[in-house]
Design a protein around this motif. Structure first.
Motif, PDB file in Angstrom:
ATOM      1  N   MET A 263       0.842  -1.185   0.000  1.00  0.00           N
ATOM      2  CA  MET A 263       0.000   0.000   0.000  1.00  0.00           C
ATOM      3  C   MET A 263       0.885   1.246   0.000  1.00  0.00           C
ATOM      4  SD  MET A 263      -3.065   0.941   2.628  1.00  0.00           S
ATOM      5  CE  MET A 263      -4.271   2.182   2.204  1.00  0.00           C
ATOM      6  N   ARG A 264       0.502   2.220  -0.778  1.00  0.00           N
ATOM      7  CA  ARG A 264       1.324   3.424  -0.904  1.00  0.00           C
ATOM      8  C   ARG A 264       0.548   4.656  -0.453  1.00  0.00           C
ATOM      9  NH1 ARG A 264       5.617   5.552  -5.029  1.00  0.00           N
ATOM     10  NH2 ARG A 264       5.234   7.804  -4.958  1.00  0.00           N
ATOM     11  N   PHE A 265       1.247   5.477   0.363  1.00  0.00           N
ATOM     12  CA  PHE A 265       0.719   6.768   0.791  1.00  0.00           C
ATOM     13  C   PHE A 265       1.613   7.864   0.229  1.00  0.00           C
ATOM     14  CE2 PHE A 265      -0.457   3.783   4.136  1.00  0.00           C
ATOM     15  CZ  PHE A 265      -1.776   4.097   4.400  1.00  0.00           C
ATOM     16  N   ASP A 266       1.020   8.881  -0.375  1.00  0.00           N
ATOM     17  CA  ASP A 266       1.741  10.074  -0.805  1.00  0.00           C
ATOM     18  C   ASP A 266       1.162  11.253  -0.042  1.00  0.00           C
ATOM     19  OD1 ASP A 266       3.620   9.557  -3.309  1.00  0.00           O
ATOM     20  OD2 ASP A 266       1.866   8.268  -3.520  1.00  0.00           O
ATOM     21  N   ILE A 267       2.019  11.954   0.696  1.00  0.00           N
ATOM     22  CA  ILE A 267       1.568  13.050   1.550  1.00  0.00           C
ATOM     23  C   ILE A 267       2.173  14.354   1.042  1.00  0.00           C
ATOM     24  CG2 ILE A 267       1.461  13.943   3.907  1.00  0.00           C
ATOM     25  CD1 ILE A 267       1.923  11.078   4.877  1.00  0.00           C
ATOM     26  N   ILE A 268       1.331  15.339   0.801  1.00  0.00           N
ATOM     27  CA  ILE A 268       1.782  16.639   0.311  1.00  0.00           C
ATOM     28  C   ILE A 268       1.717  17.642   1.457  1.00  0.00           C
ATOM     29  CG2 ILE A 268       1.394  18.464  -1.380  1.00  0.00           C
ATOM     30  CD1 ILE A 268      -0.030  16.426  -3.140  1.00  0.00           C
ATOM     31  N   THR A 269       2.835  18.311   1.714  1.00  0.00           N
ATOM     32  CA  THR A 269       2.934  19.188   2.877  1.00  0.00           C
ATOM     33  C   THR A 269       3.955  20.294   2.652  1.00  0.00           C
ATOM     34  OG1 THR A 269       3.659  19.257   5.201  1.00  0.00           O
ATOM     35  CG2 THR A 269       4.585  17.531   3.834  1.00  0.00           C
ATOM     36  N   VAL A 270       3.833  21.388   3.400  1.00  0.00           N
ATOM     37  CA  VAL A 270       4.859  22.432   3.378  1.00  0.00           C
ATOM     38  C   VAL A 270       5.902  22.182   4.469  1.00  0.00           C
ATOM     39  CG1 VAL A 270       3.439  24.243   2.372  1.00  0.00           C
ATOM     40  CG2 VAL A 270       3.436  23.921   4.849  1.00  0.00           C
ATOM     41  N   LEU A 271       5.668  21.188   5.308  1.00  0.00           N
ATOM     42  CA  LEU A 271       6.588  20.872   6.405  1.00  0.00           C
ATOM     43  C   LEU A 271       6.940  19.392   6.399  1.00  0.00           C
ATOM     44  CD1 LEU A 271       4.925  22.936   9.278  1.00  0.00           C
ATOM     45  CD2 LEU A 271       7.031  23.506   8.051  1.00  0.00           C
ATOM     46  N   PRO A 272       7.684  18.926   5.401  1.00  0.00           N
ATOM     47  CA  PRO A 272       8.018  17.501   5.322  1.00  0.00           C
ATOM     48  C   PRO A 272       8.794  16.993   6.535  1.00  0.00           C
ATOM     49  CG  PRO A 272       9.311  18.785   3.750  1.00  0.00           C
ATOM     50  CD  PRO A 272       8.248  19.690   4.270  1.00  0.00           C
ATOM     51  N   GLY A 273       9.609  17.862   7.142  1.00  0.00           N
ATOM     52  CA  GLY A 273      10.393  17.439   8.303  1.00  0.00           C
ATOM     53  C   GLY A 273       9.539  17.042   9.490  1.00  0.00           C
ATOM     54  N   LEU A 274       8.329  17.590   9.552  1.00  0.00           N
ATOM     55  CA  LEU A 274       7.437  17.293  10.664  1.00  0.00           C
ATOM     56  C   LEU A 274       6.955  15.845  10.630  1.00  0.00           C
ATOM     57  CD1 LEU A 274       6.132  18.691  13.102  1.00  0.00           C
ATOM     58  CD2 LEU A 274       4.214  19.317  11.635  1.00  0.00           C
ATOM     59  N   LEU A 275       7.053  15.216   9.466  1.00  0.00           N
ATOM     60  CA  LEU A 275       6.559  13.848   9.314  1.00  0.00           C
ATOM     61  C   LEU A 275       7.665  12.797   9.346  1.00  0.00           C
ATOM     62  CD1 LEU A 275       3.912  14.564   6.551  1.00  0.00           C
ATOM     63  CD2 LEU A 275       3.447  13.794   8.881  1.00  0.00           C
TER      64      LEU A 275
ATOM     65  N   ASN B 270     -10.894   0.903   8.455  1.00  0.00           N
ATOM     66  CA  ASN B 270     -11.035  -0.433   7.867  1.00  0.00           C
ATOM     67  C   ASN B 270     -11.273  -0.341   6.362  1.00  0.00           C
ATOM     68  OD1 ASN B 270     -10.779  -1.571  10.402  1.00  0.00           O
ATOM     69  ND2 ASN B 270     -12.964  -1.920  10.680  1.00  0.00           N
ATOM     70  N   GLU B 271     -12.154   0.573   5.964  1.00  0.00           N
ATOM     71  CA  GLU B 271     -12.477   0.727   4.543  1.00  0.00           C
ATOM     72  C   GLU B 271     -11.245   1.159   3.751  1.00  0.00           C
ATOM     73  OE1 GLU B 271     -15.637   3.524   4.417  1.00  0.00           O
ATOM     74  OE2 GLU B 271     -17.101   2.200   5.395  1.00  0.00           O
ATOM     75  N   LEU B 272     -10.504   2.111   4.284  1.00  0.00           N
ATOM     76  CA  LEU B 272      -9.338   2.635   3.565  1.00  0.00           C
ATOM     77  C   LEU B 272      -8.194   1.631   3.515  1.00  0.00           C
ATOM     78  CD1 LEU B 272      -9.414   6.303   4.901  1.00  0.00           C
ATOM     79  CD2 LEU B 272      -9.897   5.548   2.563  1.00  0.00           C
ATOM     80  N   SER B 273      -8.152   0.697   4.447  1.00  0.00           N
ATOM     81  CA  SER B 273      -7.062  -0.284   4.460  1.00  0.00           C
ATOM     82  C   SER B 273      -7.172  -1.272   3.304  1.00  0.00           C
ATOM     83  CB  SER B 273      -7.044  -1.045   5.787  1.00  0.00           C
ATOM     84  OG  SER B 273      -8.153  -1.925   5.893  1.00  0.00           O
ATOM     85  N   SER B 274      -8.291  -1.272   2.602  1.00  0.00           N
ATOM     86  CA  SER B 274      -8.487  -2.223   1.508  1.00  0.00           C
ATOM     87  C   SER B 274      -8.073  -1.662   0.154  1.00  0.00           C
ATOM     88  CB  SER B 274      -9.956  -2.664   1.453  1.00  0.00           C
ATOM     89  OG  SER B 274     -10.796  -1.574   1.115  1.00  0.00           O
ATOM     90  N   VAL B 275      -7.658  -0.398   0.106  1.00  0.00           N
ATOM     91  CA  VAL B 275      -7.256   0.199  -1.170  1.00  0.00           C
ATOM     92  C   VAL B 275      -5.739   0.149  -1.316  1.00  0.00           C
ATOM     93  CG1 VAL B 275      -9.292   1.679  -1.091  1.00  0.00           C
ATOM     94  CG2 VAL B 275      -7.086   2.570  -0.309  1.00  0.00           C
ATOM     95  N   GLN B 276      -5.244   0.619  -2.444  1.00  0.00           N
ATOM     96  CA  GLN B 276      -3.817   0.483  -2.737  1.00  0.00           C
ATOM     97  C   GLN B 276      -3.051   1.801  -2.711  1.00  0.00           C
ATOM     98  OE1 GLN B 276      -3.074  -1.527  -6.454  1.00  0.00           O
ATOM     99  NE2 GLN B 276      -0.910  -1.856  -6.002  1.00  0.00           N
ATOM    100  N   HIS B 277      -3.637   2.861  -3.247  1.00  0.00           N
ATOM    101  CA  HIS B 277      -2.930   4.143  -3.348  1.00  0.00           C
ATOM    102  C   HIS B 277      -3.768   5.263  -2.735  1.00  0.00           C
ATOM    103  CE1 HIS B 277      -0.951   2.179  -7.048  1.00  0.00           C
ATOM    104  NE2 HIS B 277      -0.103   2.148  -6.041  1.00  0.00           N
ATOM    105  N   ILE B 278      -3.191   5.953  -1.766  1.00  0.00           N
ATOM    106  CA  ILE B 278      -3.865   7.066  -1.113  1.00  0.00           C
ATOM    107  C   ILE B 278      -2.958   8.293  -1.136  1.00  0.00           C
ATOM    108  CG2 ILE B 278      -4.684   7.977   1.107  1.00  0.00           C
ATOM    109  CD1 ILE B 278      -5.689   5.226   1.791  1.00  0.00           C
ATOM    110  N   MET B 279      -3.530   9.434  -1.514  1.00  0.00           N
ATOM    111  CA  MET B 279      -2.815  10.708  -1.444  1.00  0.00           C
ATOM    112  C   MET B 279      -3.458  11.535  -0.332  1.00  0.00           C
ATOM    113  SD  MET B 279      -2.378  13.694  -4.384  1.00  0.00           S
ATOM    114  CE  MET B 279      -2.194  12.484  -5.683  1.00  0.00           C
ATOM    115  N   ILE B 280      -2.634  12.189   0.477  1.00  0.00           N
ATOM    116  CA  ILE B 280      -3.142  12.998   1.579  1.00  0.00           C
ATOM    117  C   ILE B 280      -2.613  14.424   1.447  1.00  0.00           C
ATOM    118  CG2 ILE B 280      -3.276  13.271   4.083  1.00  0.00           C
ATOM    119  CD1 ILE B 280      -2.821  10.293   4.379  1.00  0.00           C
ATOM    120  N   LEU B 281      -3.517  15.391   1.496  1.00  0.00           N
ATOM    121  CA  LEU B 281      -3.142  16.798   1.413  1.00  0.00           C
ATOM    122  C   LEU B 281      -3.180  17.404   2.807  1.00  0.00           C
ATOM    123  CD1 LEU B 281      -5.377  17.905  -1.627  1.00  0.00           C
ATOM    124  CD2 LEU B 281      -3.232  16.593  -1.638  1.00  0.00           C
TER     125      LEU B 281
END
Length: 225
Positions: A1-13, A99-110
């Protein structure tokens, strides 16, 4: 499963994903977490991604152009099941949604920041808006980390004991029963005898009863839903 997170503060993550269960999940190639610096998609020399709101008012608003550039670049590389925006006015994260989101493959978070993001980003790109509670934080980074953690731990193989997640609070609509471990007697505070009996059926019945009692006491709203 892949998560892509878009942020102005990458160091915080960096820290939330570099330890414990999420670190092991990435090392086992069960989860990929990629953090993208929104400022790299700014179209000005100062790499600013915010501006004053139309119509006046306090605070700054994140611009549509940097988000669009980053989102569309990622979309050219793969198809996303969901593009999630972390916002206080979104649907509240709960176990069913995780639970629902754990069944998908690619998620992008803003991750929003400042006063918020241009509404057009939400209208055009976002498929889900999620809140972690009825309060306001400085940005969407910590909520994004919570969402990733809640989802990733449900992926088969992430937890060493895969049945553990199935018995978590909220999985069956109730809070979890009290938990105990050694020693059985600590300064006169003893573990309930039933848990030492070895009788699986009676222990299961005790836990069911305790779950219901604890839920009635602490979260009666769960029983009314």
């Amino acid at each position: 499963m892949r998560f892509d997170i878009i942020t102005v503060l990458p160091g915080l993550l960096e820290s939330p994903f570099a330890h414990s269960i999420l670190q092991r999940a990435q090392k086992k190639d069960l989860v990929e977490i990629h953090v993208h610096n929104l400022r790299e998609y700014a179209n000005n020399k100062h790499k600013s991604v915010d501006d004053y709101p139309y119509g006046g008012g306090s605070g700054m608003v994140m611009q549509i152009e940097p988000f669009a550039a980053c989102i569309e670049k990622l979309q050219r590389e793969r198809q996303y099941d969901d593009i999630i925006y972390m916002t206080p006015d979104g649907v509240t994260l709960n176990q069913q949604l995780a639970n629902e989101l754990s069944s998908v493959q690619h998620i992008m978070i803003l991750c929003g920041h400042y006063k918020g993001i241009d509404q057009r980003i939400r209208d055009i790109y976002v498929t889900k808006e999620i809140s972690v509670g009825d309060y306001v934080l400085s940005g969407g980074e910590l909520p994004a980390a919570i969402v990733v953690d809640a989802i990733a731990r449900l992926i088969p193989g992430v937890l060493s004991d895969e049945t553990s997640a199935l018995s978590d609070s909220f999985q069956d609509g109730l809070l979890d029963a009290p938990l105990y471990t050694r020693p059985a007697d600590w300064r006169g505070h003893k573990v309930p005898e039933i848990l030492l009996s070895g009788h699986e059926g009676k222990i299961a019945a005790w836990r069911d009863e305790q779950q219901l009692l604890r839920t009635k006491e602490r979260r009666p709203d769960l029983l009314n839903d």
